[in-house]
Design a protein around this motif. Sequence first.
Motif, PDB file in Angstrom:
ATOM      1  N   HIS A 138      43.660  43.936  41.736  1.00  0.00           N
ATOM      2  CA  HIS A 138      44.639  42.960  42.220  1.00  0.00           C
ATOM      3  C   HIS A 138      44.667  42.896  43.750  1.00  0.00           C
ATOM      4  O   HIS A 138      45.717  42.699  44.354  1.00  0.00           O
ATOM      5  CB  HIS A 138      46.044  43.249  41.659  1.00  0.00           C
ATOM      6  CG  HIS A 138      46.049  43.399  40.171  1.00  0.00           C
ATOM      7  ND1 HIS A 138      45.829  42.343  39.321  1.00  0.00           N
ATOM      8  CD2 HIS A 138      46.214  44.483  39.389  1.00  0.00           C
ATOM      9  CE1 HIS A 138      45.865  42.764  38.078  1.00  0.00           C
ATOM     10  NE2 HIS A 138      46.100  44.065  38.080  1.00  0.00           N
ATOM     11  N   SER A 139      43.485  43.080  44.352  1.00  0.00           N
ATOM     12  CA  SER A 139      43.398  43.037  45.812  1.00  0.00           C
ATOM     13  C   SER A 139      41.959  42.765  46.232  1.00  0.00           C
ATOM     14  O   SER A 139      41.068  43.576  45.950  1.00  0.00           O
ATOM     15  CB  SER A 139      43.856  44.371  46.408  1.00  0.00           C
ATOM     16  OG  SER A 139      43.556  44.437  47.779  1.00  0.00           O
ATOM     17  N   ASP A 140      41.760  41.649  46.923  1.00  0.00           N
ATOM     18  CA  ASP A 140      40.428  41.345  47.462  1.00  0.00           C
ATOM     19  C   ASP A 140      39.999  42.385  48.489  1.00  0.00           C
ATOM     20  O   ASP A 140      38.869  42.864  48.458  1.00  0.00           O
ATOM     21  CB  ASP A 140      40.413  39.966  48.130  1.00  0.00           C
ATOM     22  CG  ASP A 140      40.308  38.825  47.133  1.00  0.00           C
ATOM     23  OD1 ASP A 140      39.925  39.064  45.971  1.00  0.00           O
ATOM     24  OD2 ASP A 140      40.612  37.680  47.535  1.00  0.00           O
ATOM     25  N   SER A 141      40.910  42.735  49.384  1.00  0.00           N
ATOM     26  CA  SER A 141      40.532  43.656  50.468  1.00  0.00           C
ATOM     27  C   SER A 141      40.262  45.067  49.938  1.00  0.00           C
ATOM     28  O   SER A 141      39.329  45.731  50.404  1.00  0.00           O
ATOM     29  CB  SER A 141      41.587  43.675  51.577  1.00  0.00           C
ATOM     30  OG  SER A 141      42.816  44.147  51.078  1.00  0.00           O
ATOM     31  N   LEU A 142      41.024  45.532  48.971  1.00  0.00           N
ATOM     32  CA  LEU A 142      40.776  46.855  48.404  1.00  0.00           C
ATOM     33  C   LEU A 142      39.426  46.877  47.683  1.00  0.00           C
ATOM     34  O   LEU A 142      38.679  47.855  47.784  1.00  0.00           O
ATOM     35  CB  LEU A 142      41.901  47.269  47.454  1.00  0.00           C
ATOM     36  CG  LEU A 142      41.783  48.656  46.831  1.00  0.00           C
ATOM     37  CD1 LEU A 142      41.681  49.750  47.900  1.00  0.00           C
ATOM     38  CD2 LEU A 142      42.973  48.927  45.907  1.00  0.00           C
ATOM     39  N   ALA A 143      39.095  45.800  46.995  1.00  0.00           N
ATOM     40  CA  ALA A 143      37.799  45.732  46.312  1.00  0.00           C
ATOM     41  C   ALA A 143      36.656  45.803  47.322  1.00  0.00           C
ATOM     42  O   ALA A 143      35.677  46.528  47.106  1.00  0.00           O
ATOM     43  CB  ALA A 143      37.716  44.457  45.480  1.00  0.00           C
ATOM     44  N   TRP A 144      36.764  45.065  48.439  1.00  0.00           N
ATOM     45  CA  TRP A 144      35.727  45.140  49.487  1.00  0.00           C
ATOM     46  C   TRP A 144      35.653  46.550  50.071  1.00  0.00           C
ATOM     47  O   TRP A 144      34.563  47.083  50.299  1.00  0.00           O
ATOM     48  CB  TRP A 144      35.993  44.134  50.610  1.00  0.00           C
ATOM     49  CG  TRP A 144      35.533  42.750  50.322  1.00  0.00           C
ATOM     50  CD1 TRP A 144      36.303  41.620  50.331  1.00  0.00           C
ATOM     51  CD2 TRP A 144      34.201  42.313  50.004  1.00  0.00           C
ATOM     52  NE1 TRP A 144      35.535  40.515  50.025  1.00  0.00           N
ATOM     53  CE2 TRP A 144      34.241  40.910  49.836  1.00  0.00           C
ATOM     54  CE3 TRP A 144      32.988  42.968  49.855  1.00  0.00           C
ATOM     55  CZ2 TRP A 144      33.116  40.157  49.519  1.00  0.00           C
ATOM     56  CZ3 TRP A 144      31.851  42.218  49.530  1.00  0.00           C
ATOM     57  CH2 TRP A 144      31.927  40.837  49.372  1.00  0.00           C
TER      58      TRP A 144
END
Length: 186
Positions: A138-144
């Motif tokens: 539920h987070s684009d930045s955490l996935a990156w």
Amino acid sequence: MRYSASHKLETREKLLESSALSAKKSGFSTVGVDGLMKAIGLSGGAFYSHFSSKDELFATIVERELRQSLARLGAEQNLDKLERCLKVYLSMSHVEQPESGCALPALGAEIARSDLMIRQQAEQWICRLQQSWAGVLHSDSLAWAILSQCIGALVVARMLASPDIQQQVLKSSYDEIGRQISSSKA
């Protein structure tokens, strides 16, 4: 002697498999066409009935390897599966056997030096993996951040000579990723 269409496809598949293993283990640029073909028991001249150039072979390897990585690491993920994937990804067996693992830590520098088409192709697959993880986290930045940390941890661990320090890099990265995931759930 004329070969059947299935023989040509089988030979192409052998060449792709052998070349991908060689590229992930030793680097793609280190082996010439003759060496790639010799590995599957054929002459260098036969290469051009499968690929127009070594660059075309590399583009095909990148696409194939990243598609396989997406299938292993991105498809139908939930948080438990993602955490299990991370444990396997950040393992000594992955450090010691680059030929059987993810192409990104092994070929990332060569992809970065490749032409725009190959980099765009790699970007497409990496973004699909990131989006899969972003859906779970539920987070684009955490996935990156996690994707980058995993690839970087493998690269750093493979650069080191001491297994104890390699394991420390992997464990530290795994623990930190675990903290990031836990804090995102809160």
